[in-house]
Design an enzyme around this catalytic site. Sequence first.
Site, short mmCIF file in Angstrom:
data_model
loop_
_atom_site.label_atom_id
_atom_site.label_comp_id
_atom_site.label_asym_id
_atom_site.label_seq_id
_atom_site.Cartn_x
_atom_site.Cartn_y
_atom_site.Cartn_z
N VAL A 144 0.73 -1.18 0.11
CA VAL A 144 0.13 0.25 -0.03
C VAL A 144 0.86 1.32 0.05
O VAL A 144 0.52 2.26 -0.43
CB VAL A 144 -0.92 0.09 1.28
CG1 VAL A 144 -1.62 1.24 1.44
CG2 VAL A 144 -1.85 -1.09 1.14
N GLU A 145 2.04 1.26 0.76
CA GLU A 145 2.85 2.48 0.73
C GLU A 145 3.58 2.67 -0.46
O GLU A 145 3.60 3.93 -0.79
CB GLU A 145 3.74 2.21 2.04
CG GLU A 145 3.33 2.34 3.52
CD GLU A 145 2.70 3.62 3.69
OE1 GLU A 145 3.41 4.53 3.14
OE2 GLU A 145 2.01 3.86 4.69
N THR A 146 4.32 2.02 -1.07
CA THR A 146 5.13 2.03 -2.28
C THR A 146 5.01 1.12 -3.26
O THR A 146 5.92 1.19 -4.16
CB THR A 146 6.54 2.19 -1.57
OG1 THR A 146 6.99 0.76 -1.10
CG2 THR A 146 6.77 3.34 -0.82
#
Length: 372
Positions: A144-146
């Site tokens: 989700v982050e990167t």
Amino acid sequence: MIFSVAGLARFSSFGIAPVLLVIQLGTAHAAPAARADSAPDVVTYGRREDLVAFVQQAAERQGFDADWAIEQLAQARYQPSVARLVMPPPTGTAKNWDAYRSRFVEPQRIREGLRWWQANERWLNDAEARWGVPPDMVVAIVGVETFYGRIMGGFKVIDALATLSFDFPTGRSDRSGFYRNELESFLAWCAAEQRDPLAVKGSYAGAMGLPQFMPSTLQKYAIDFDGDGRIDLDSNGADVVGSVAHYFAQFGWQRDMPTHFAVTPPAELRDRALMLAPDIVPSFSAQQFAERGAKLDDAGRAHDGPMALVMLQNGDAEPSYVAGTRNFYVVTRYNWSSYYAMAVIELARALRQMRPAGSQQFVDEPLNSPRR
């Protein structure tokens, strides 16, 4: 993020503004002037009085060389795109959980997550044994982050943090104090790790690496999980895994506790409003859910800890609801959003379902969209 606001996907769409003019704002003895909307797109900060005062105080607190830090910040550039990106979405924009979910729980991200899980399986298993954080949750955070390193941000962190520290845009609550603390942590980290502050890149908010840790979070929670003598969150899967799991553990992750349960909200609007008032903070027992007319599933009724009634809006359609446990709340410590937490949880579930135990062939098989 750990300031991973919903604009993650926009990082790659904003480049550095064209160089129209490069100037230095004031001197060490000049008072800072308010920035007009017509100011040049690229401006170096130079030795502004407020900047110099900030560095001198930060250096005294953190123990780094003030002259070195002033020289670094003097070369930092004001970034108009950072000031735009930090602004809230337009008023009246309806939240839509289904649309939000579809951005993160989709075949390509699942495929890359399965590969990343396989590549870092040893460290994921070690982290689970040590802290009780399941591998799928750690893998989902990175996804989700990167997008497993695809979208780590192209901004110079020193530019982003200087912009938000010294020229926070008007039109929303002022968070310049928060960003000054992050800038102080960033300079201290660069000094300790012998990093070039002008070379480190990250998000428009200053988050760094695969897990998008803010500088203060990196200082507090990042760990050298493989014992090689350094912490690398850009490319070392061991350190990424250990740092994310350690972060969860420090915020109270409970081994084997579910993140949420199915629930039907109270029919009475007064009861529903009362249960929604604490937002994502677990505040009600299973018995209190029942007393207010909220119907939990069997597992939820058996849960002996506090829970929160969490509402997820679906645009013009009826909202979705879950009963979030303490572990749900821990996920929101990474990003203070129930939508974010559920996206991580749903991606983790999809990864877990698509990964047969002991199989290493799944990564090359076509994936279908997971069912809700």
